[in-house]
Design a protein around this motif. Sequence first.
Motif, PDB file in Angstrom:
ATOM      1  N   SER A 118       0.788  -1.233   0.000  1.00 22.57           N
ATOM      2  CA  SER A 118       0.000   0.000   0.000  1.00 22.57           C
ATOM      3  C   SER A 118       0.820   1.282   0.000  1.00 22.57           C
ATOM      4  O   SER A 118       0.245   2.371  -0.106  1.00 22.57           O
ATOM      5  N   ASN A 119       2.146   1.205   0.083  1.00 24.23           N
ATOM      6  CA  ASN A 119       2.948   2.392  -0.217  1.00 24.23           C
ATOM      7  C   ASN A 119       2.635   2.896  -1.626  1.00 24.23           C
ATOM      8  O   ASN A 119       2.833   4.082  -1.941  1.00 24.23           O
ATOM      9  N   THR A 120       2.168   1.983  -2.481  1.00 26.01           N
ATOM     10  CA  THR A 120       1.729   2.354  -3.827  1.00 26.01           C
ATOM     11  C   THR A 120       0.731   3.504  -3.783  1.00 26.01           C
ATOM     12  O   THR A 120       0.720   4.378  -4.664  1.00 26.01           O
ATOM     13  N   LYS A 121      -0.116   3.520  -2.761  1.00 27.10           N
ATOM     14  CA  LYS A 121      -1.167   4.544  -2.683  1.00 27.10           C
ATOM     15  C   LYS A 121      -0.580   5.951  -2.611  1.00 27.10           C
ATOM     16  O   LYS A 121      -1.159   6.901  -3.165  1.00 27.10           O
ATOM     17  N   GLY A 137       2.991  -0.747   3.847  1.00 23.89           N
ATOM     18  CA  GLY A 137       2.230  -1.689   3.038  1.00 23.89           C
ATOM     19  C   GLY A 137       2.777  -3.090   3.164  1.00 23.89           C
ATOM     20  O   GLY A 137       3.982  -3.280   3.372  1.00 23.89           O
ATOM     21  N   GLY A 138       1.900  -4.070   3.071  1.00 21.04           N
ATOM     22  CA  GLY A 138       2.310  -5.466   3.080  1.00 21.04           C
ATOM     23  C   GLY A 138       1.548  -6.236   2.026  1.00 21.04           C
ATOM     24  O   GLY A 138       0.366  -5.964   1.781  1.00 21.04           O
ATOM     25  N   ILE A 139       2.239  -7.179   1.380  1.00 17.17           N
ATOM     26  CA  ILE A 139       1.591  -7.989   0.352  1.00 17.17           C
ATOM     27  C   ILE A 139       2.268  -9.346   0.273  1.00 17.17           C
ATOM     28  O   ILE A 139       3.389  -9.470  -0.215  1.00 17.17           O
ATOM     29  N   ALA A 140       1.603 -10.359   0.831  1.00 17.30           N
ATOM     30  CA  ALA A 140       2.002 -11.765   0.670  1.00 17.30           C
ATOM     31  C   ALA A 140       3.493 -11.999   0.897  1.00 17.30           C
ATOM     32  O   ALA A 140       4.200 -12.479   0.031  1.00 17.30           O
ATOM     33  N   ALA A 159       6.852  -6.556   2.854  1.00 25.07           N
ATOM     34  CA  ALA A 159       6.272  -5.331   3.405  1.00 25.07           C
ATOM     35  C   ALA A 159       7.254  -4.190   3.231  1.00 25.07           C
ATOM     36  O   ALA A 159       8.470  -4.390   3.265  1.00 25.07           O
ATOM     37  N   GLY A 160       6.713  -2.989   3.037  1.00 24.93           N
ATOM     38  CA  GLY A 160       7.529  -1.793   2.916  1.00 24.93           C
ATOM     39  C   GLY A 160       7.138  -0.768   3.963  1.00 24.93           C
ATOM     40  O   GLY A 160       5.950  -0.571   4.229  1.00 24.93           O
ATOM     41  N   LEU A 161       8.126  -0.121   4.577  1.00 26.47           N
ATOM     42  CA  LEU A 161       7.904   0.937   5.552  1.00 26.47           C
ATOM     43  C   LEU A 161       8.465   2.238   4.999  1.00 26.47           C
ATOM     44  O   LEU A 161       9.541   2.250   4.394  1.00 26.47           O
ATOM     45  N   MET A 162       7.754   3.335   5.235  1.00 23.18           N
ATOM     46  CA  MET A 162       8.168   4.630   4.695  1.00 23.18           C
ATOM     47  C   MET A 162       7.736   5.732   5.662  1.00 23.18           C
ATOM     48  O   MET A 162       6.540   5.958   5.845  1.00 23.18           O
ATOM     49  N   TYR A 163       8.704   6.394   6.296  1.00 18.29           N
ATOM     50  CA  TYR A 163       8.441   7.445   7.274  1.00 18.29           C
ATOM     51  C   TYR A 163       9.316   8.649   6.965  1.00 18.29           C
ATOM     52  O   TYR A 163      10.472   8.496   6.574  1.00 18.29           O
ATOM     53  N   CYS A 164       8.770   9.849   7.222  1.00 19.65           N
ATOM     54  CA  CYS A 164       9.518  11.070   6.934  1.00 19.65           C
ATOM     55  C   CYS A 164       9.115  12.159   7.926  1.00 19.65           C
ATOM     56  O   CYS A 164       7.936  12.274   8.279  1.00 19.65           O
ATOM     57  N   SER A 165      10.085  12.939   8.379  1.00 20.24           N
ATOM     58  CA  SER A 165       9.771  14.108   9.192  1.00 20.24           C
ATOM     59  C   SER A 165       9.071  15.151   8.318  1.00 20.24           C
ATOM     60  O   SER A 165       9.228  15.146   7.096  1.00 20.24           O
ATOM     61  N   PRO A 166       8.295  16.050   8.910  1.00 18.45           N
ATOM     62  CA  PRO A 166       7.522  17.010   8.111  1.00 18.45           C
ATOM     63  C   PRO A 166       8.348  17.962   7.260  1.00 18.45           C
ATOM     64  O   PRO A 166       7.811  18.563   6.333  1.00 18.45           O
ATOM     65  N   ASP A 167       9.644  18.101   7.561  1.00 19.51           N
ATOM     66  CA  ASP A 167      10.486  18.955   6.722  1.00 19.51           C
ATOM     67  C   ASP A 167      11.220  18.161   5.646  1.00 19.51           C
ATOM     68  O   ASP A 167      11.981  18.730   4.863  1.00 19.51           O
ATOM     69  N   GLY A 168      11.008  16.850   5.586  1.00 16.80           N
ATOM     70  CA  GLY A 168      11.659  16.009   4.593  1.00 16.80           C
ATOM     71  C   GLY A 168      13.095  15.660   4.923  1.00 16.80           C
ATOM     72  O   GLY A 168      13.752  14.963   4.151  1.00 16.80           O
ATOM     73  N   GLY A 169      13.606  16.101   6.072  1.00 15.96           N
ATOM     74  CA  GLY A 169      15.018  15.939   6.368  1.00 15.96           C
ATOM     75  C   GLY A 169      15.415  14.641   7.034  1.00 15.96           C
ATOM     76  O   GLY A 169      16.604  14.303   7.066  1.00 15.96           O
ATOM     77  N   ARG A 170      14.472  13.913   7.595  1.00 11.33           N
ATOM     78  CA  ARG A 170      14.784  12.655   8.274  1.00 11.33           C
ATOM     79  C   ARG A 170      13.842  11.579   7.750  1.00 11.33           C
ATOM     80  O   ARG A 170      12.624  11.765   7.759  1.00 11.33           O
ATOM     81  N   THR A 171      14.380  10.477   7.286  1.00  9.87           N
ATOM     82  CA  THR A 171      13.546   9.400   6.760  1.00  9.87           C
ATOM     83  C   THR A 171      13.978   8.048   7.308  1.00  9.87           C
ATOM     84  O   THR A 171      15.143   7.830   7.647  1.00  9.87           O
ATOM     85  N   MET A 174       3.047  -1.999  -6.610  1.00  4.88           N
ATOM     86  CA  MET A 174       4.365  -1.535  -7.044  1.00  4.88           C
ATOM     87  C   MET A 174       5.529  -2.252  -6.351  1.00  4.88           C
ATOM     88  O   MET A 174       5.372  -2.869  -5.298  1.00  4.88           O
ATOM     89  N   ILE A 175       6.698  -2.151  -6.973  1.00  9.92           N
ATOM     90  CA  ILE A 175       7.957  -2.708  -6.482  1.00  9.92           C
ATOM     91  C   ILE A 175       8.944  -1.562  -6.361  1.00  9.92           C
ATOM     92  O   ILE A 175       8.978  -0.672  -7.220  1.00  9.92           O
ATOM     93  N   SER A 176       9.750  -1.554  -5.302  1.00 13.80           N
ATOM     94  CA  SER A 176      10.715  -0.470  -5.151  1.00 13.80           C
ATOM     95  C   SER A 176      11.900  -0.929  -4.308  1.00 13.80           C
ATOM     96  O   SER A 176      12.079  -2.126  -4.057  1.00 13.80           O
ATOM     97  N   THR A 177      12.712   0.041  -3.879  1.00 16.25           N
ATOM     98  CA  THR A 177      13.868  -0.187  -3.014  1.00 16.25           C
ATOM     99  C   THR A 177      13.813   0.820  -1.875  1.00 16.25           C
ATOM    100  O   THR A 177      13.118   1.837  -1.956  1.00 16.25           O
ATOM    101  N   THR A 178      14.580   0.560  -0.808  1.00 15.53           N
ATOM    102  CA  THR A 178      14.594   1.530   0.284  1.00 15.53           C
ATOM    103  C   THR A 178      15.203   2.852  -0.163  1.00 15.53           C
ATOM    104  O   THR A 178      14.796   3.915   0.302  1.00 15.53           O
TER     105      THR A 178
END
Length: 387
Positions: A83-86, A329-332, A335-347, A271-275
């Motif tokens: 669901s990171n695709t969303k 998101g998780g799929i079979a 799973a992918g995790l994606m977090y970011c600070s509101p200024d975009g500086g820390r992920t 979708m498929i991606s990388t960290t």
Amino acid sequence: MTNDLNDQDRLPLPTAAATGATDAAGPDRPELQKAIEEVVDLGFVGVQMRVHDERGTWVGSAGAAEPGKAAKPPTDGRFRIGSNTKTFVATVVLRLVAEGGIGLDDPVADHLPGFGLDRRITVRMLLQHTSGIFNFTGEYYEDGTYAPGITWAGREWVDRRFATYRPQELVELALSKPARFEPGAGWSYSNTNYVLAGLLIEKVTGRSLAGEMRRLILEPLGLSGTVVPGTETEVPEPHAHAYYRYEEDGREKTVDVTRQNPSWISSGGDMISTTQDLHTFISALVGGGLLPAPLLAEMCDPHPESGYGLGVFVQEAGPDGGTVITHNGGIAGHAGLMYCSPDGGRTLTASLNYVDDADMSLAEAFQKATRRLVEEVFGGARTEPAR
């Protein structure tokens, strides 16, 4: 059933060399390595994680790429992001809003007249999950009952995991079921909203979702490890493996499901991606590099019931950690995790590979894992609230 996109519109699957060599581990961060090892101890096969903050870039992995083998998950590995695709799809829609091709408060039925949609359902409602449309992967209700949708679990799914579904079929299945609530009257996470958003993108532009994703996000940001697979079954190398477990004749059977046709989830999570690519994407998005400031503010304005904006959650990182912009998101088995600070500086971006099952037996462990990682990376962060 066939896919109706032209071959030239489908993004190519990149080779292992497409995103360059594996990253060096960066500064020594034993606390981060310990955190991902603790995640593996919760029952996951493997984890890879990337952190970008004021101390620089750190990448690491723990556990295994395949059960019983010594090799760790590759830190430059591809994985299905679910669901990171969303967040990607919502960003494309908002870019089209910025270009003037569509309005956030347009009735979706004006652009997609063939489904007989309730005219009160707007583009905004799709992106924020307030349309009330039935979730084609099934609905869990407050009284504990469950209304099934498409088969996406158990032996039947394993046996049919290479079948092709057209997005129109998924929408029609959902619309054949009662709506969960009147448009705009509540909040409920529904994959159908984002399949409709994908169809909306194609109808408004006259081009495929993959083509628009490439034009508006992937090429400008150089996301060469990210794939919109359509009906393609492969995860490009290198990658950790995903597994699914089910019971047959009283015995457990575990199957490698890394290869599957993700058209069953479509633009709700294919979708498929990388960290590395997820870091580049979310930091550019939240940092203002993809959307005009007013639309980014709309995206990060959370619904009071759920904390969901337009394709992202806005959450507290912990007691002292401020706010993070996120989608997981998780799929079979991936799973992918994606977090970011509101200024975009820390992920924080990460992937988990694991053995999935119909009972979602790792669901609680997944919640513990995400809390552990977020608290480690953002727990002491002084971040400003999202605007």
